[in-house]
Design an enzyme around this catalytic site. Structure first.
Site, PDB file in Angstrom:
ATOM      1  N   CYS A 232       0.799  -1.226   0.000  1.00 34.20           N
ATOM      2  CA  CYS A 232       0.000   0.000   0.000  1.00 34.20           C
ATOM      3  C   CYS A 232       0.837   1.284   0.000  1.00 34.20           C
ATOM      4  O   CYS A 232       0.469   2.263  -0.640  1.00 34.20           O
ATOM      5  CB  CYS A 232      -0.917   0.046   1.225  1.00 34.20           C
TER       6      CYS A 232
ATOM      7  N   LYS B 254     -15.252  -5.471   4.413  1.00 35.08           N
ATOM      8  CA  LYS B 254     -14.573  -6.161   3.306  1.00 35.08           C
ATOM      9  C   LYS B 254     -15.408  -7.308   2.751  1.00 35.08           C
ATOM     10  O   LYS B 254     -16.328  -7.797   3.405  1.00 35.08           O
ATOM     11  CB  LYS B 254     -13.229  -6.709   3.780  1.00 35.08           C
TER      12      LYS B 254
ATOM     13  N   ARG C 291       6.278 -11.798   4.888  1.00 36.76           N
ATOM     14  CA  ARG C 291       5.599 -11.785   6.182  1.00 36.76           C
ATOM     15  C   ARG C 291       6.112 -12.952   6.986  1.00 36.76           C
ATOM     16  O   ARG C 291       6.195 -14.068   6.464  1.00 36.76           O
ATOM     17  CB  ARG C 291       4.084 -11.935   6.012  1.00 36.76           C
TER      18      ARG C 291
ATOM     19  N   HIS D 299      -8.321  -1.612  -0.964  1.00 40.57           N
ATOM     20  CA  HIS D 299      -7.251  -2.577  -1.254  1.00 40.57           C
ATOM     21  C   HIS D 299      -7.956  -3.788  -1.864  1.00 40.57           C
ATOM     22  O   HIS D 299      -8.976  -4.214  -1.344  1.00 40.57           O
ATOM     23  CB  HIS D 299      -6.551  -3.113  -0.004  1.00 40.57           C
TER      24      HIS D 299
ATOM     25  N   ASP E 216      -1.840  -7.124  -6.408  1.00 38.31           N
ATOM     26  CA  ASP E 216      -2.388  -6.152  -5.474  1.00 38.31           C
ATOM     27  C   ASP E 216      -2.737  -4.853  -6.191  1.00 38.31           C
ATOM     28  O   ASP E 216      -1.978  -4.394  -7.031  1.00 38.31           O
ATOM     29  CB  ASP E 216      -1.312  -5.876  -4.410  1.00 38.31           C
TER      30      ASP E 216
ATOM     31  N   GLN F  84       1.714 -10.690  -4.562  1.00 38.79           N
ATOM     32  CA  GLN F  84       0.263 -10.494  -4.665  1.00 38.79           C
ATOM     33  C   GLN F  84      -0.082  -9.747  -5.938  1.00 38.79           C
ATOM     34  O   GLN F  84       0.689  -8.906  -6.387  1.00 38.79           O
ATOM     35  CB  GLN F  84      -0.217  -9.619  -3.501  1.00 38.79           C
TER      36      GLN F  84
ATOM     37  N   HIS G 290      -4.629  -0.834  -5.438  1.00 36.00           N
ATOM     38  CA  HIS G 290      -5.282   0.125  -4.552  1.00 36.00           C
ATOM     39  C   HIS G 290      -6.052   1.093  -5.417  1.00 36.00           C
ATOM     40  O   HIS G 290      -5.498   1.684  -6.330  1.00 36.00           O
ATOM     41  CB  HIS G 290      -4.237   0.835  -3.693  1.00 36.00           C
TER      42      HIS G 290
HETATM   43 ZN   LIG Z   1      -3.109  -2.568   0.558  1.00 37.34          ZN
END
Ligand SMILES: [Zn+2]
Ligand SMILES: [Zn+2]
Length: 638
Positions: free
Chosen positions: A337, A467, A366, A513, A386, A384, A388
């Protein structure tokens, strides 16, 4: 007479004498229902079928065909297993806990005298069968904490004693069946005879209370179903899952490996695996560009100060890796992010710029406990898909719908069915009521518009926004978490993101996200098991292998190989001086979609004879025709 009012799920209500049981209620409806009901929900709380009803209550009868019923059944099977183990091993073994889990149950035993092995499973199952056949009533008993401690002390069950000592309640409940007694909240089946089909599946170590400083227990995993047929079908599925295990296929197909010298949970991609992953990533880039996303890339490490601003340092530090260079501390990113927000902030944004959709194939690290690592499905380093989305509040609705449509398109391409659930505002949360309402409405309306069923987890959202979670169903009917869509009210605040609205004033954008496939590693693991390694042509790292019949066609085979490669077909050659049948079998084991056989006949006519891995032959065709064939097959994904 003293009566209570019982309300049934259809809203109708009846009077019963105080102290009547759910079984009495079932009987008053029908004998059939009375035979099938094994427990009940009283005002939403699961309870035994023999619980006396002392007050007016809403009742739902629970049968074995429901999820509740199955859980009660499996938890009772756990008691039965503990009962059998105690009957067989007596004081050598101490009991601890035994919950129902997805697809079965387990029970943790302590013993320093006996080590359970799969060879004894049958003996334990036989004992369980005897105890079930004995039709022992399963009886609840309420006793004071002190007398419960006394009871278990006398039996030498020190783990139970420890559990009771930690309970805040004055009274605790025990369940007895025959000479076996267990501390338990319940509920349970009325009698052991309800337990008809069970099987022990594996044994593993587990720490008492999940703490590595505690004693090591032996956890026996097992499964149970209401009837033998269902159990058999499940065991067959389990067997198939073993054959498809992505760790096993990953090795056989030479896709990836893990190496303790490199570190646990860190994937090493071999050529074919790396190519497979690249194909997926190319697919992702195309699909995102088509939908108006911008591809961005952020750094792998960012200054620790920035992680403090974002709140990750405070809330997520335990899972992060840190490094220090020139007395400057950096955090290795666990999420993507931050860089995306810095891109947003790099210039003044107007409402005309919105929505902005920043997409990154972002590699994150992680820290996961080594005990939970599992092949590609649970790793420490992963990438990911990913993105935003930063938009004006009034754009949120459309954006969420766009993401759900994206999910639907992609799942369709891979042939996955999926399930969706929404998690709403928890008690502790930040953001205004208005924010929450708008975001939750946007998610809800997108879910409704999709026309697909979804579940609502009231109060289960993150503190920073509601979410949607999406779980795909694979060929073996297993659920895997893939997409998530998360609204976030904190980060735009913390980073003071703004845009200039139509009114010339500064406004706060909304942030979403979202991932579609989730972690690529995990998705590859799921794909391997879903397809059992038989990837569709467009995803196969090797689409075809050329096999010559004799050395005579070696030059021709070489020529075909070069021409196919030049046209972008992912082709290999096997020109070894081996029997054709042997080479074909090997290619089949490697699950290559097409074997292109070249013998004298093909050489003379300038063709190849394609043979599918399933054994089906296509008509001979020229290399140019084969190129077109591969392109046509793959076109729908480009
Ligand atoms: Zn994020
Ligand atoms: Zn129990």
């Amino acid at each position: 007479m003293d009566q209570v009012q019982i309300t049934l799920p259809d809203g109708s209500s009846r009077e019963f004498p105080r102290g009547a049981t759910p079984l009495d209620v079932a009987r008053s409806i029908s004998e059939g229902l009375a035979r099938q009901a094994v427990a009940a929900r009283l005002d939403g709380q699961l309870a035994d079928i023999s619980t006396p009803i002392e007050d007016n209550a809403k009742i739902e009868l629970v049968t074995l065909s429901s999820r509740d019923g199955l859980e009660v059944y499996r938890h009772s099977a756990a008691h039965l297993m503990a009962h059998a183990v105690k009957a067989l091993f007596g004081d050598e073994v101490q009991v601890t806990i035994g919950p129902a889990i997805e697809n079965g149950f387990y029970y943790d035993f302590f013993s320093d005298q006996h080590k359970f092995t799969p060879e004894e499973f049958e003996v334990i199952e036989k004992k369980m069968g005897e105890l079930a056949a004995a039709d022992l009533p399963i009886v609840r008993e309420e006793v004071s904490r002190d007398s419960a401690i006394q009871i278990f002390k006398e039996m030498g069950e020190s783990y139970k004693v420890e559990l009771i000592e930690d309970l805040p309640n004055e009274m605790v409940s025990l369940y007895r069946q025959g000479d076996f007694v267990d501390l338990c909240r319940g509920p349970h089946l009325p009698s052991t005879k309800f337990l008809k089909a069970f099987k022990l599946t594996s044994v593993a170590g587990a720490y008492w209370r999940g703490d590595e400083h505690n004693a090591m227990l032996q956890r026996i995993y097992a499964t149970a179903f209401p009837d033998k047929k269902e159990l058999k079908a499940y065991l067959a599925k389990l067997e198939e899952a073993k054959k498809r295990d992505h760790r096993k296929l990953g090795r056989e197909l030479d896709l990836f490996s893990f190496n303790e010298e490199a570190g646990a949970g860190l994937v090493i991609w071999h050529p074919k695996g790396a190519l497979l992953r690249t194909l997926l990533e190319d697919f992702e880039r195309r699909e995102h560009l088509k939908r108006g996303y911008d591809i961005v890339m952020g750094p792998q490490i960012l200054r620790t100060e920035l992680w403090k601003t974002s709140g990750h340092y405070e809330n997520y530090r335990e899972n992060m890796y840190f490094t220090e260079v020139e007395e400057q501390s950096y955090g290795i990113k666990p999420m993507n992010c931050l860089a995306h927000m810095l891109i947003y902030k790099s210039r003044i944004r107007s409402y005309r710029d919105l929505p902005l959709r920043f997409f990154e194939l972002g590699t994150v690290h992680r820290h996961e406990k080594s005990g939970v690592l599992h092949g590609l499905l649970r790793v420490r380093g992963f990438t990911q898909d990913d993105a935003h989305i930063l938009c004006a509040p009034e754009q949120l609705d459309g954006e969420i719908k766009g993401v759900l449509q994206f999910v639907q398109d992609v799942m369709g391409i891979f042939g996955f069915e999926y399930e969706m659930e929404i998690s709403t505002r928890p008690e502790k949360s930040i953001g205004s009521d208005e924010d929450w309402e708008r975001a939750t409405d946007a998610l809800m309306s997108a879910l409704r518009d999709s026309g697909l069923p979804f579940e609502v987890n009231e109060g289960d959202g993150a503190f920073y926004g509601p979410k949607i979670d999406i779980k795909l169903k694979d060929a073996l009917d297993r659920r895997w978490q893939c997409a998530t869509i998360q609204c976030d009210f904190t980060l735009p605040e913390r980073f003071d993101l703004t845009y200039v609205g139509r009114d010339g004033e500064k406004h706060r954008p909304v942030m979403v996200h979202r991932v579609i496939l989730g972690a690529i590693e995990r998705f590859v693991g799921v794909l391997i098991e879903h397809f059992a390694g038989n990837f569709p042509l467009w995803l196969s790292p090797v689409q075809a292998v050329i096999v010559n019949v004799t050395d005579n066609q070696a030059d021709y085979a070489e020529e075909v190989y070069r021409s196919l490669r030049a046209e972008g077909v992912r082709v290999q050659k096997d020109l070894r001086n081996e029997k054709l049948g042997f080479k074909i079998r090997e290619a089949q084991v490697e699950k290559v979609p097409y074997m292109l056989v070249v013998g004298d006949k093909e050489m003379e006519s300038g063709t190849v004879a394609p043979r599918h891995r399933s054994g089906k032959n296509l008509d001979p065709m020229t290399p140019v025709e084969f190129v077109r064939f591969v392109q046509d097959e793959s076109r729908q994904y480009h």
